[in-house]
Design a protein around this motif. Structure first.
Motif, short mmCIF file in Angstrom:
data_model
loop_
_atom_site.label_atom_id
_atom_site.label_comp_id
_atom_site.label_asym_id
_atom_site.label_seq_id
_atom_site.Cartn_x
_atom_site.Cartn_y
_atom_site.Cartn_z
N ALA A 121 2.64 -6.32 -7.19
CA ALA A 121 3.90 -6.65 -7.25
C ALA A 121 4.39 -7.76 -6.63
O ALA A 121 3.82 -8.52 -5.92
N LYS A 122 5.34 -8.66 -7.21
CA LYS A 122 6.00 -9.83 -7.07
C LYS A 122 6.51 -9.93 -5.46
O LYS A 122 6.07 -10.80 -4.81
N ALA A 123 7.22 -9.12 -5.03
CA ALA A 123 7.87 -9.03 -3.86
C ALA A 123 7.38 -7.83 -3.24
O ALA A 123 6.99 -6.97 -3.89
N ALA A 124 7.54 -7.75 -1.93
CA ALA A 124 7.20 -6.39 -1.17
C ALA A 124 8.07 -5.26 -1.92
O ALA A 124 9.46 -5.14 -2.12
N CYS A 125 7.41 -4.48 -2.48
CA CYS A 125 8.15 -3.17 -3.22
C CYS A 125 7.25 -2.12 -3.19
O CYS A 125 6.11 -1.95 -3.13
N ARG A 126 7.93 -1.03 -3.33
CA ARG A 126 7.38 0.20 -3.18
C ARG A 126 7.52 1.22 -4.49
O ARG A 126 8.73 1.74 -4.77
N PRO A 127 6.72 1.04 -5.42
CA PRO A 127 7.01 1.39 -6.90
C PRO A 127 7.01 2.91 -6.91
O PRO A 127 7.61 3.40 -8.00
N LEU A 128 6.46 3.61 -6.04
CA LEU A 128 6.25 5.16 -6.06
C LEU A 128 7.05 5.84 -5.14
O LEU A 128 6.89 5.04 -4.04
N PRO A 129 7.40 6.96 -4.96
CA PRO A 129 7.36 7.96 -5.90
C PRO A 129 8.45 7.61 -6.96
O PRO A 129 9.57 6.52 -6.81
N LEU A 130 8.44 8.00 -8.25
CA LEU A 130 9.35 7.76 -9.13
C LEU A 130 10.43 9.11 -9.35
O LEU A 130 10.03 9.90 -9.24
N ARG A 161 -0.69 12.50 -10.89
CA ARG A 161 0.52 13.28 -10.73
C ARG A 161 0.96 13.28 -9.33
O ARG A 161 2.26 12.84 -9.08
N ASP A 162 0.23 13.38 -8.18
CA ASP A 162 0.65 13.17 -6.99
C ASP A 162 1.21 11.96 -6.51
O ASP A 162 2.23 11.68 -5.76
N ALA A 163 0.66 10.89 -6.95
CA ALA A 163 1.06 9.51 -6.75
C ALA A 163 2.32 9.23 -7.22
O ALA A 163 3.36 8.67 -6.53
N ILE A 164 2.50 9.87 -8.23
CA ILE A 164 4.12 9.64 -8.98
C ILE A 164 4.94 10.51 -8.44
O ILE A 164 5.95 9.99 -8.39
N LEU A 165 4.66 11.75 -8.08
CA LEU A 165 5.59 12.75 -7.50
C LEU A 165 6.09 12.50 -6.03
O LEU A 165 7.06 12.53 -5.56
N THR A 166 4.88 11.96 -5.29
CA THR A 166 5.09 11.84 -3.84
C THR A 166 5.08 10.52 -3.27
O THR A 166 5.37 9.98 -2.30
N GLY A 167 4.49 9.60 -4.15
CA GLY A 167 4.10 8.23 -3.65
C GLY A 167 3.26 8.13 -2.69
O GLY A 167 2.69 7.13 -2.37
N VAL A 168 2.40 9.25 -2.61
CA VAL A 168 1.15 9.14 -1.42
C VAL A 168 -0.21 8.98 -2.35
O VAL A 168 -0.46 9.83 -3.22
N PHE A 169 -0.68 7.83 -2.07
CA PHE A 169 -2.11 7.49 -2.97
C PHE A 169 -2.95 6.55 -2.05
O PHE A 169 -2.24 5.76 -1.42
N GLU A 170 -4.04 6.57 -2.50
CA GLU A 170 -4.75 5.31 -1.89
C GLU A 170 -4.98 4.49 -3.26
O GLU A 170 -5.66 5.10 -4.29
N GLY A 171 -4.84 3.24 -2.96
CA GLY A 171 -5.00 2.27 -4.00
C GLY A 171 -4.22 0.95 -3.69
O GLY A 171 -4.16 0.81 -2.78
#
Ligand code: UTP
Length: 246
Positions: free
Chosen positions: A237-246, A223-233
């Motif tokens: 992705a193909k290019a430099a991309c920040r898929p989270l937060p949504l 939940r926190d990864a999706i909502l805040t974009g903060v996660f360890e993991g």
């Protein structure tokens, strides 16, 4: 007859496919995260179109182990593993109640047809020779997902299995090609336990859909990864991309 036009994407609605390892959802039948994940997923489904593919976890491996001792062939053991994933999926559907589509689709087309914002679609395995990671990757392609999340029992993709090798280092970001090269050397039998299976890695490479691999043992992490974009993991992705937060 004019061909049917492609349905426009609902504006503002993001589609997420979550590959939820059986070992994180149901580490054991007695101690499980069903209620926690049901609450998190019901909340996410209020804002996003959510599909979940549930794994078989330790229970699947126990069934497969018994069958292997009996000399049963690997394809049949895979079929048994698939039944356990669907049983786990059925439990999550029940825990979600009205927040879920009330069934476990057995094909991608059926899952896609059931997916609307506000209702989580939960499925399990589909075909022998792979794991539910591959199911999630194919489903992500079919539903045009914006993001594929792999919630597993390690916090990302490592240079080696961190449970066995203390010198293993986590990849912060990787290209799909690098992921493919990493998993290509690993052997796969029924119930095998690699972080991502080879079929999934191939599909992720061809679809170009960003994937995040994180530790899903606590539902709040997802939940926190999706909502805040903060996660360890690991972000794949193909290019430099920040898929989270949504
Ligand atoms: P899982 O997807 O649970 O495998 O499928 P896993 O990687 O061990 O995942 P965790 O532990 O839940 O995180 C369990 C077994 O079911 C069969 C395979 O034998 C797999 O190892 N299976 C599953 C298939 O053959 N096809 C599928 O589509 C899904």
């Amino acid at each position: 007859m004019t061909p049917a036009a492609k349905a426009p994407k609902e504006t503002g609605v993001t589609t997420i496919v979550l590959s939820l390892g059986g070992s994180v959802l149901i580490p054991s039948l007695e101690s499980n995260e069903l209620a926690g994940y049901a609450a998190v997923l019901a909340g996410l489904a209020e804002r996003h179109r959510c599909f979940v593919v549930v794994g078989g976890g330790g229970e699947a491996r126990r069934f497969i182990g018994v069958g292997r001792d009996l000399g049963i062939d690997e394809a049949t053991l895979d079929e048994i593993g698939i039944l356990v994933t669907r049983l786990n999926a059925r439990l999550l559907v029940a825990a979600l109640g009205d927040a879920a589509y009330p069934g476990v689709p057995e094909t991608y087309a059926a899952a896609k047809a059931c997916g609307v914002a506000g209702r989580v679609v939960v499925m399990g395995g589909v075909a022998p020779g792979q794991t539910t990671d591959a199911v999630a990757a194919v489903l992500a392609e079919e539903v045009g997902a914006d993001l594929l999340i792999n919630a597993t029992s390690v916090p990302g993709v490592f240079t080696a299995d961190p449970k066995k090798d203390p010198a293993a280092v986590r990849h912060g970001t990787m290209t799909p090609g690098e992921l493919l090269a990493l998993v290509a050397g690993e052997r796969m039998g029924a119930g095998s336990n690699t972080v991502i299976d080879l079929v999934a890695a191939k599909i992720v490479e061809r679809s170009g859909i960003p994937m995040v691999v994180l530790d899903g043992r606590r539902p709040e992490t997802v939940r926190d990864a999706i909502l805040t974009g903060v996660f360890e993991g690991t972000v794949i992705a193909k290019a430099a991309c920040r898929p989270l937060p949504l």
